[in-house]
Enzyme design. Structure first.
Site, PDB file in Angstrom:
ATOM      1  N   ARG A 130       0.700  -1.156  -0.118  1.00  0.00           N
ATOM      2  CA  ARG A 130      -0.015  -0.075  -0.035  1.00  0.00           C
ATOM      3  C   ARG A 130       0.795   1.267   0.007  1.00  0.00           C
ATOM      4  O   ARG A 130       1.815   1.302   0.877  1.00  0.00           O
ATOM      5  CB  ARG A 130      -1.050   0.149   1.245  1.00  0.00           C
ATOM      6  CG  ARG A 130      -1.682   1.254   1.395  1.00  0.00           C
ATOM      7  CD  ARG A 130      -2.781   1.443   0.591  1.00  0.00           C
ATOM      8  NE  ARG A 130      -3.649   2.462   1.023  1.00  0.00           N
ATOM      9  CZ  ARG A 130      -3.761   3.759   0.876  1.00  0.00           C
ATOM     10  NH1 ARG A 130      -2.653   4.226   0.506  1.00  0.00           N
ATOM     11  NH2 ARG A 130      -4.898   4.350   1.380  1.00  0.00           N
ATOM     12  N   ASP A 135      -3.975   8.749  -0.745  1.00  0.00           N
ATOM     13  CA  ASP A 135      -5.170   8.161  -0.874  1.00  0.00           C
ATOM     14  C   ASP A 135      -5.531   8.326  -2.367  1.00  0.00           C
ATOM     15  O   ASP A 135      -6.056   9.449  -2.635  1.00  0.00           O
ATOM     16  CB  ASP A 135      -6.053   8.650   0.113  1.00  0.00           C
ATOM     17  CG  ASP A 135      -7.169   7.613   0.558  1.00  0.00           C
ATOM     18  OD1 ASP A 135      -7.226   6.405  -0.081  1.00  0.00           O
ATOM     19  OD2 ASP A 135      -8.267   7.965   1.502  1.00  0.00           O
ATOM     20  N   GLU A 138     -11.533   5.943  -5.123  1.00  0.00           N
ATOM     21  CA  GLU A 138     -11.961   4.557  -4.914  1.00  0.00           C
ATOM     22  C   GLU A 138     -12.758   3.999  -6.423  1.00  0.00           C
ATOM     23  O   GLU A 138     -13.573   4.711  -7.072  1.00  0.00           O
ATOM     24  CB  GLU A 138     -12.978   4.369  -3.750  1.00  0.00           C
ATOM     25  CG  GLU A 138     -12.371   4.786  -2.478  1.00  0.00           C
ATOM     26  CD  GLU A 138     -11.286   3.615  -2.155  1.00  0.00           C
ATOM     27  OE1 GLU A 138     -11.987   2.335  -1.965  1.00  0.00           O
ATOM     28  OE2 GLU A 138     -10.056   3.827  -1.592  1.00  0.00           O
ATOM     29  N   ARG A 178      -1.341  -5.609   4.221  1.00  0.00           N
ATOM     30  CA  ARG A 178      -0.569  -4.914   3.156  1.00  0.00           C
ATOM     31  C   ARG A 178       0.666  -4.330   3.992  1.00  0.00           C
ATOM     32  O   ARG A 178       0.300  -3.991   5.181  1.00  0.00           O
ATOM     33  CB  ARG A 178      -1.417  -4.007   2.443  1.00  0.00           C
ATOM     34  CG  ARG A 178      -2.633  -4.505   1.550  1.00  0.00           C
ATOM     35  CD  ARG A 178      -3.336  -3.509   1.156  1.00  0.00           C
ATOM     36  NE  ARG A 178      -3.945  -2.522   1.958  1.00  0.00           N
ATOM     37  CZ  ARG A 178      -4.868  -1.376   1.875  1.00  0.00           C
ATOM     38  NH1 ARG A 178      -5.179  -1.383   0.554  1.00  0.00           N
ATOM     39  NH2 ARG A 178      -5.070  -0.646   2.630  1.00  0.00           N
TER      40      ARG A 178
END
Length: 261
Positions: A130, A135, A138, A178
Site C-alpha cells: 500500500r 489516498d 476509490e 498489506r
C-alpha cells in the site's frame, strides 16, 4: 609348603584392561595440543565465522519473502524490499514479487530466478504493498459505484510501475495484511517517489486518516505536491471545488449508506 602360583604378566595386563577408566582419566590423557595449535584453531574459527555470517546475510538480505505475513517485525522502518511489480490492484496499491539482490543475485537471467508468467502461479508469492501517505479515488467495490477519476488513477499507476523494478521502504503491516511503504521507481534515469508523482498528477490526495497515517519523512513534500496540483487544476481538481469529494469522505459516506440498507 607350596606357594601360590605367581600371576603371569599377561594376566596382570588383562586385569589392567578390565579396570574401568573414568571420564576424567580419558580427558587428562587426551593430547589437546593439536586442537590449540594456531594452525588448526585459526582456520576453524574463520570457517565457523564465515558460515555464521553467510547464514545471517542470506536471512537478512538474500532470502526471498513470498508474502507480507512473512516479514519479520524487526524489518519495518529499517529495511527496504526490492522487486518487480507483478500486478496493480487499486490505484494506491500493488503486488510486488520480491527479488532480493536484484540482477546481481541472478534474478531475470539465472534458471529458477524468474517471475512466473501466469497469474495463478503468482498466488501466495507476492507482497501486497500500500503506497504510504496518499489516498487515490476509490474504484467500484462491493456494489459501490466508482469514484470520479478512479479509472484514470488506476491506469496511471499501471503505466507508471507495472512490470517495473521498484524499491519499497516499509513502515508497517496494515489491517488488510498489506505492507505500507514509500515506493521508488527509476524513470528516465531518475529515481521517483511514486506517491508524490501521483499527487502531482492530481490523481491522489494526501492521506487524511485520524490515526495510522504513514509518511516517512515526506509529509511536507506530499502536501506541497497536492497544493500545486490543486492550483494547476490537474486530475481530480479540474472540476468545480464544490463537487469535489475526497477518497476519505467517499469511504465514510458509502460506508454509512451500506450500514443503513
Amino acid at each position: 609348603m607350596r606357594w601360590p602360583p605367581r600371576s603371569s604378566n599377561s594376566e596382570r595386563d588383562g586385569d589392567e584392561k578390565r579396570r574401568p577408566v573414568s571420564w576424567e582419566d580419558k580427558l587428562n590423557a587426551t593430547d589437546w595440543s593439536h586442537y590449540t595449535d594456531p594452525r588448526t584453531l585459526i582456520p576453524t574459527l574463520l570457517l565457523t565465522t564465515t558460515i555464521l555470517m553467510s547464514v545471517r546475510v542470506y536471512r537478512s538480505y538474500l532470502r526471498r519473502i513470498p508474502e507480507a505475513t512473512h516479514i519479520r517485525p524487526g524489518f519495518f522502518r529499517k529495511r527496504s524490499l526490492f522487486g518487480t511489480v507483478a500486478r496493480v490492484g487499486d490505484a494506491d496499491n500493488f503486488h510486488l514479487f520480491h527479488q532480493p539482490g536484484g540482477r546481481l543475485a541472478g534474478w531475470g537471467w539465472l534458471p529458477g530466478r524468474k517471475i512466473p508468467e501466469k497469474r495463478t502461479d503468482l498466488k501466495g508469492k507476492t507482497i501486497h504493498v500500500r503506497l504510504a501517505g496518499i489516498d487515490a479515488p476509490e474504484g467500484a467495490h462491493f456494489g459501490k459505484p466508482p469514484q470520479p477519476y478512479s479509472a484514470e488513477a488506476l491506469e496511471w499507476l499501471k503505466n507508471y510501475i507495472l512490470n517495473r523494478r521498484v524499491r519499497a521502504y516499509i513502515y508497517k503491516r496494515d489491517q488488510y495484511e498489506r505492507v505500507v511503504a514509500t515506493v521508488w521507481v527509476r524513470r528516465f534515469l531518475f529515481r521517483r517517489d511514486v506517491g508524490k508523482e501521483m499527487l502531482r498528477a492530481g490523481l491522489a490526495t494526501v492521506y487524511e486518516a485520524k490515526k495510522g497515517a504513514e509518511f516517512g519523512d515526506f509529509e511536507e513534500n506530499y502536501r506541497k505536491a497536492e497544493a500545486k496540483a490543486k492550483r494547476k487544476k490537474r486530475g481530480m481538481w479540474k472540476g468545480n471545488p464544490q463537487d469535489y469529494e475526497s477518497p476519505r469522505d467517499y469511504k465514510i459516506r458509502t460506508a454509512a449508506t451500506t450500514e443503513t440498507k
